[in-house]
Design an enzyme around this catalytic site. Structure first.
Site, mmCIF file in Angstrom:
data_model
loop_
_atom_site.group_PDB
_atom_site.id
_atom_site.type_symbol
_atom_site.label_atom_id
_atom_site.label_comp_id
_atom_site.label_asym_id
_atom_site.label_seq_id
_atom_site.Cartn_x
_atom_site.Cartn_y
_atom_site.Cartn_z
ATOM 1 N N ASP A 80 -6.531 4.596 -5.174
ATOM 2 C CA ASP A 80 -7.300 4.220 -3.803
ATOM 3 C C ASP A 80 -7.967 5.825 -3.608
ATOM 4 O O ASP A 80 -8.146 6.588 -4.527
ATOM 5 C CB ASP A 80 -6.555 3.842 -2.712
ATOM 6 C CG ASP A 80 -7.029 3.345 -1.521
ATOM 7 O OD1 ASP A 80 -7.563 4.177 -0.435
ATOM 8 O OD2 ASP A 80 -7.670 2.331 -1.626
ATOM 9 N N LYS A 125 0.922 -1.251 0.068
ATOM 10 C CA LYS A 125 -0.003 -0.135 0.018
ATOM 11 C C LYS A 125 0.951 1.337 0.014
ATOM 12 O O LYS A 125 2.087 1.145 0.523
ATOM 13 C CB LYS A 125 -1.014 -0.026 1.086
ATOM 14 C CG LYS A 125 -2.259 0.846 1.063
ATOM 15 C CD LYS A 125 -3.297 0.108 0.227
ATOM 16 C CE LYS A 125 -4.615 0.679 -0.101
ATOM 17 N NZ LYS A 125 -5.660 0.215 -0.680
#
Length: 449
Positions: free
Chosen positions: A169, A129
Site C-alpha cells: 500500500d 489492513k
C-alpha cells in the site's frame, strides 16, 4: 447529516462510543450504514442475527512494537498494526501501509472498506489492513530492510496463505514486500503465497503494479459508456504520482484522454500539452524524487506549491489517487464549477462525506473508491490463485481478467443502485452489493462465527 433508520442510528451510536476520536473509521462506517438503511428495513434476518453490529466490529485488532536499528546504530521504535476485519468470505486480504499518519483509526477504516471492496471483486477474500507509523522517505535500503524484518518478525505470528494475506500500500512497494517475504520465509521455513505484490521472480503476478490504476480507468470507462462517451478527447486531472496515479495516467492516455496535472504531498504540476509520463516515471519510480522536478525537465510545464490546488484546474475527469479526504466540499464545488463531470476515486476514501453529497446533487458521474479502486486487490487475488496452482499467467491474461472484474463490479453496483431505487448512485450500489455477499455468509455461518 443523520441516519433516519432508528436501528442503524443506534448501531452507529455504539460505534462512536467504542471508537472515540477515530474520525476516519467513523466516516467510513457512517457512509456504509447510510446506504444500508433500506436493507435494514427489508431484511429482518440480518437484524436478528446481529449482522450490522458485527460487521462494524473488527474480528481482531493487533498492535505491536517494531524496534529497529538505523545506520548510525541508534535504536528506533515504531508501532505496527494489523486489523483482521472480516473473514466471512475468505482469508483476510489487504495492504500494509508505511506512513507517519498511520494509526488505529486509519487502519480500521481501511480494513472496513476492504471488506466490501474485496466482496465486490467476486473473489473469495475477506477484509484486512495493516501498517506502521514508519516513514520510508529518506531512509537507506539497509534501514528499510531492518525495519521490514522487525515488522515481519511480529506479523508472521498472525498471517498465512489461508489465514491473512497482506500486500503493499502507500509506502510499501516491491522493495518492502521483498524484505518482508524474505523474513517470513526465514522464520517459517516455507515458501508460500503469504504476501502479494511480490517480484515476478518470486511468485508475483504480472500486471500487479499497474492493476489499481488500470482498474480505475476500466471502471471509469464503464461509467463513461453509460453516458455514451469515453476517455477520447477528454481532459483529465490525476492527483498524486505513486503507482496508482502513474498507471491511471498511463491507461487514461492509452484510452484517448489527455492528463494535464499530477501532484505529490508538496505540490502539483500542470502541463497543458499533456503529462510526459516517461519523465514522471524516471523521477518517481527510478530516482524517487519530487514532482517539482518535472517542471525543471519539461519546458512549458508549471509547478505550484500546495497539493490541494490541483482541484482548481479545469478538467472533464478527475481521478483522485492520493489519500483519504483530499477532496473536501469546497474542492468538489470548484471542480464542478470548472467543468468536471466525472470523478473516479483511485485512492481509499479520497472524498469527504460533504464532497460526495456535492457530487451526488450535481448529477455528475461518481465512482466510489470501494468499487473504482478495486483493481489492485483483484490482481492480488489472481496472484493468490497463481501461487496456489504454481502456474504463472501472462500480462495479457491477467489484464483481461482485470478488465472483466472491473466491468462486473460496475454492472453489479449499478444493478444494486437500481434495486435500491437510486439508479446510477454507485455509492449506494457499491455498498449494498458488497455488503449483501458478506452478510449472507455471516448469517450462514452462525452467530458463533
Amino acid at each position: 447529516m443523520a441516519l433516519t433508520n432508528e436501528y442503524l442510528a443506534g448501531v452507529y451510536e455504539d460505534v462512536k462510543k467504542r471508537n472515540p476520536g477515530e474520525s476516519e473509521f467513523l466516516q467510513a462506517v457512517y457512509e456504509v450504514l447510510d446506504s444500508l438503511q433500506p436493507i435494514a428495513e427489508k431484511r429482518k434476518d440480518f437484524v436478528d442475527a446481529g449482522v450490522f453490529e458485527r460487521i462494524v466490529e473488527p474480528e481482531r485488532c493487533i498492535s505491536f512494537r517494531v524496534s529497529w536499528v538505523d545506520d548510525a546504530g541508534k535504536v528506533r521504535v515504531n508501532r505496527g498494526y494489523r486489523v483482521q476485519f472480516n473473514s466471512a468470505i475468505g482469508p483476510y486480504k489487504g495492504g500494509i501501509r508505511f506512513n507517519p499518519t498511520v494509526c488505529a483509526s486509519e487502519i480500521k477504516f481501511l480494513g472496513f472498506e476492504q471488506t466490501f471492496k474485496n466482496s465486490l471483486t467476486g473473489l473469495p477474500m475477506g477484509g484486512g489492513k495493516g501498517g506502521a507509523d514508519f516513514d520510508p522517505k529518506g531512509k537507506s535500503d539497509g534501514e528499510i530492510m531492518r525495519f521490514c524484518q522487525s515488522f515481519m518478525t511480529e506479523l508472521a505470528k498472525h498471517i498465512g496463505p489461508d489465514t491473512d494475506v497482506p500486500a503493499g500500500d502507500k509506502g510499501v512497494g516491491s522493495r518492502e514486500i521483498g524484505y518482508m517475504f524474505g523474513q517470513y520465509k526465514r522464520l517459517q521455513n516455507e515458501y508460500t503465497g503469504v504476501l502479494t505484490g511480490k517480484s515476478i521472480y518470486s511468485g508475483g503476478s504480472l500486471a500487479r503494479t499497474e492493476a489499481t490504476g488500470y482498474g480505475l480507468c476500466y471502471f471509469v470507462q464503464e461509467m463513461l459508456a453509460s453516458r455514451g462517451t469515453s476517455f477520447e478527447g477528454k481532459t483529465v486531472v490525476v492527483s498524486a504520482s505513486g503507482n496508482v496515479a502513474i498507471f491511471a495516467c498511463e491507461k487514461a492516455t492509452q484510452l484517448g484522454g489527455k492528463v494535464v496535472a499530477m501532484s505529490d504531498s508538496n505540490g502539483y504540476i500542470y502541463d497543458a500539452n499533456g503529462i510526459n509520463l516517461d519523465v514522471v516515471k524516471q523521477i518517481k519510480l527510478v530516482e524517487r524524487g519530487r514532482i517539482k522536478e518535472y517542471a525543471e525537465c519539461v519546458p512549458g510545464s508549471v509547478y505550484t506549491e500546495g497539493c490541494s490546488g490541483i482541484w482548481t484546474i479545469p478538467c472533464d475527469i478527475a481521478l483522485p489517487c492520493g489519500t483519504q479526504n483530499e477532496i473536501d466540499e469546497a474542492s468538489a464545488k470548484t471542480l464542478i464549477a470548472n467543468g468536471c463531470w466525472c470523478v473516479g476515486e483511485g485512492a481509499n476514501m479520497p472524498s469527504t462525506l460533504e464532497a460526495i453529497e456535492v457530487f451526488r446533487e450535481s448529477g455528475i458521474l461518481f465512482g466510489p473508491a470501494k468499487a473504482a479502486n478495486a483493481g489492485g486487490v483483484s490482481v492480488s487475488g489472481l496472484e493468490m490463485t497463481q501461487n496456489s496452482t504454481r502456474l504463472p499467467w501472462s500480462f495479457e491474461e491477467v489484464d483481461a481478467k482485470l478488465l472483466d472484474i472491473m466491468k462486473n463490479i460496475y454492472k453489479n453496483a449499478y444493478a444494486a443502485s437500481v434495486e435500491m431505487g437510486r439508479p446510477g448512485d454507485l455509492v449506494v450500489g457499491a455498498n449494498v452489493a458488497g455488503f449483501l455477499k458478506v452478510a449472507n455468509a455471516m448469517v450462514w455461518q452462525g452467530v458463533a462465527y
